[in-house]
Motif scaffolding. Structure first.
Motif, mmCIF file in Angstrom:
data_model
loop_
_atom_site.group_PDB
_atom_site.id
_atom_site.type_symbol
_atom_site.label_atom_id
_atom_site.label_comp_id
_atom_site.label_asym_id
_atom_site.label_seq_id
_atom_site.Cartn_x
_atom_site.Cartn_y
_atom_site.Cartn_z
ATOM 1 N N ALA A 48 -10.353 4.268 6.482
ATOM 2 C CA ALA A 48 -8.978 4.673 6.148
ATOM 3 C C ALA A 48 -8.373 3.817 5.039
ATOM 4 O O ALA A 48 -7.773 4.361 4.104
ATOM 5 C CB ALA A 48 -8.097 4.651 7.396
ATOM 6 N N PRO A 49 -8.524 2.473 5.078
ATOM 7 C CA PRO A 49 -7.994 1.689 3.962
ATOM 8 C C PRO A 49 -8.636 2.061 2.627
ATOM 9 O O PRO A 49 -7.963 2.094 1.601
ATOM 10 C CB PRO A 49 -8.331 0.242 4.327
ATOM 11 N N LEU A 50 -9.918 2.374 2.651
ATOM 12 C CA LEU A 50 -10.602 2.759 1.417
ATOM 13 C C LEU A 50 -10.042 4.059 0.859
ATOM 14 O O LEU A 50 -9.767 4.164 -0.340
ATOM 15 C CB LEU A 50 -12.111 2.888 1.665
ATOM 16 N N VAL A 51 -9.837 5.043 1.721
ATOM 17 C CA VAL A 51 -9.310 6.336 1.274
ATOM 18 C C VAL A 51 -7.895 6.181 0.713
ATOM 19 O O VAL A 51 -7.591 6.673 -0.381
ATOM 20 C CB VAL A 51 -9.343 7.361 2.425
ATOM 21 N N ILE A 52 -7.030 5.499 1.448
ATOM 22 C CA ILE A 52 -5.643 5.321 0.989
ATOM 23 C C ILE A 52 -5.609 4.510 -0.302
ATOM 24 O O ILE A 52 -4.883 4.854 -1.237
ATOM 25 C CB ILE A 52 -4.786 4.654 2.089
ATOM 26 N N TRP A 53 -6.399 3.448 -0.371
ATOM 27 C CA TRP A 53 -6.435 2.610 -1.569
ATOM 28 C C TRP A 53 -6.920 3.392 -2.784
ATOM 29 O O TRP A 53 -6.325 3.313 -3.859
ATOM 30 C CB TRP A 53 -7.319 1.394 -1.311
ATOM 31 N N LEU A 54 -7.979 4.174 -2.616
ATOM 32 C CA LEU A 54 -8.495 4.956 -3.743
ATOM 33 C C LEU A 54 -7.503 6.020 -4.215
ATOM 34 O O LEU A 54 -7.420 6.306 -5.413
ATOM 35 C CB LEU A 54 -9.830 5.608 -3.375
ATOM 36 N N MET A 55 -6.753 6.585 -3.295
ATOM 37 C CA MET A 55 -5.799 7.633 -3.660
ATOM 38 C C MET A 55 -4.564 7.098 -4.372
ATOM 39 O O MET A 55 -4.043 7.748 -5.280
ATOM 40 C CB MET A 55 -5.372 8.412 -2.405
ATOM 41 N N PHE A 56 -4.078 5.909 -3.983
ATOM 42 C CA PHE A 56 -2.767 5.456 -4.445
ATOM 43 C C PHE A 56 -2.766 4.119 -5.188
ATOM 44 O O PHE A 56 -1.705 3.630 -5.545
ATOM 45 C CB PHE A 56 -1.807 5.368 -3.259
ATOM 46 N N ARG A 57 -3.906 3.526 -5.433
ATOM 47 C CA ARG A 57 -3.944 2.193 -6.053
ATOM 48 C C ARG A 57 -3.367 2.169 -7.457
ATOM 49 O O ARG A 57 -2.813 1.167 -7.888
ATOM 50 C CB ARG A 57 -5.355 1.639 -6.056
ATOM 51 N N GLN A 58 -3.479 3.252 -8.205
ATOM 52 C CA GLN A 58 -2.971 3.282 -9.574
ATOM 53 C C GLN A 58 -1.480 3.573 -9.636
ATOM 54 O O GLN A 58 -0.866 3.383 -10.675
ATOM 55 C CB GLN A 58 -3.733 4.314 -10.398
ATOM 56 N N ARG A 59 -0.913 4.000 -8.537
ATOM 57 C CA ARG A 59 0.507 4.347 -8.523
ATOM 58 C C ARG A 59 1.396 3.223 -8.037
ATOM 59 O O ARG A 59 2.606 3.274 -8.214
ATOM 60 C CB ARG A 59 0.714 5.589 -7.650
#
Length: 137
Positions: A48-59
């Motif tokens: 879950a941290p990987l998915v959330i991080w990949l989706m929103f890290r640039q924002r």
């Protein structure tokens, strides 16, 4: 006619995240990881941290920071568990009496520190997690 919101060449512009959203996703990174660690004995806490991080890290810089912190912790938990099993097997089972309690202590630490980091993330603070190998910087 061209749309002015999308650049003519390259990647579309990344829309920054609202501060409240960044806090929420940073909080969820830690909370879901702690729950997953309990349910999977530490082996699926990184998903879950990987998915959330990949989706929103640039924002959001907050989401990027907390995602990296939690992923470093979860990778350390996973590798620690594998190392504990390997050392236990290499020492013909006797090593389990040493490695299993050490792994259990770190596993409990990862759960407790995840809840602490979740509360700090919800407050919008950049809270570094100690005793985790910094795989992602």
């Amino acid at each position: 006619m061209s749309d002015n919101s999308v650049p003519a060449y390259g990647q579309p512009a990344v829309e920054p995240m609202l501060e409240s959203e960044a806090r929420q996703y940073s909080f969820l990174i830690h909370l879901i990881a702690a729950i997953a660690v309990v349910l999977s004995a530490g082996f699926l806490g990184f998903v879950a941290p990987l998915v959330i991080w990949l989706m929103f890290r640039q924002r959001s810089a907050l989401v990027d920071f907390h995602g990296k912190q939690q992923l470093n912790l979860q990778i350390t938990v996973l590798l620690g568990g594998l190392a504990a099993m390997l050392v236990g097997l290499a020492l013909f089972g006797v090593g389990i009496f040493l490695t299993l309690p050490l792994y259990f202590a770190y596993w409990v630490y990862s759960i407790v520190i995840s809840f602490i980091a979740a509360s700090k993330a919800n407050a919008g603070q950049y809270y570094p997690i100690r005793f985790a190998v910094p795989f992602l910087k």
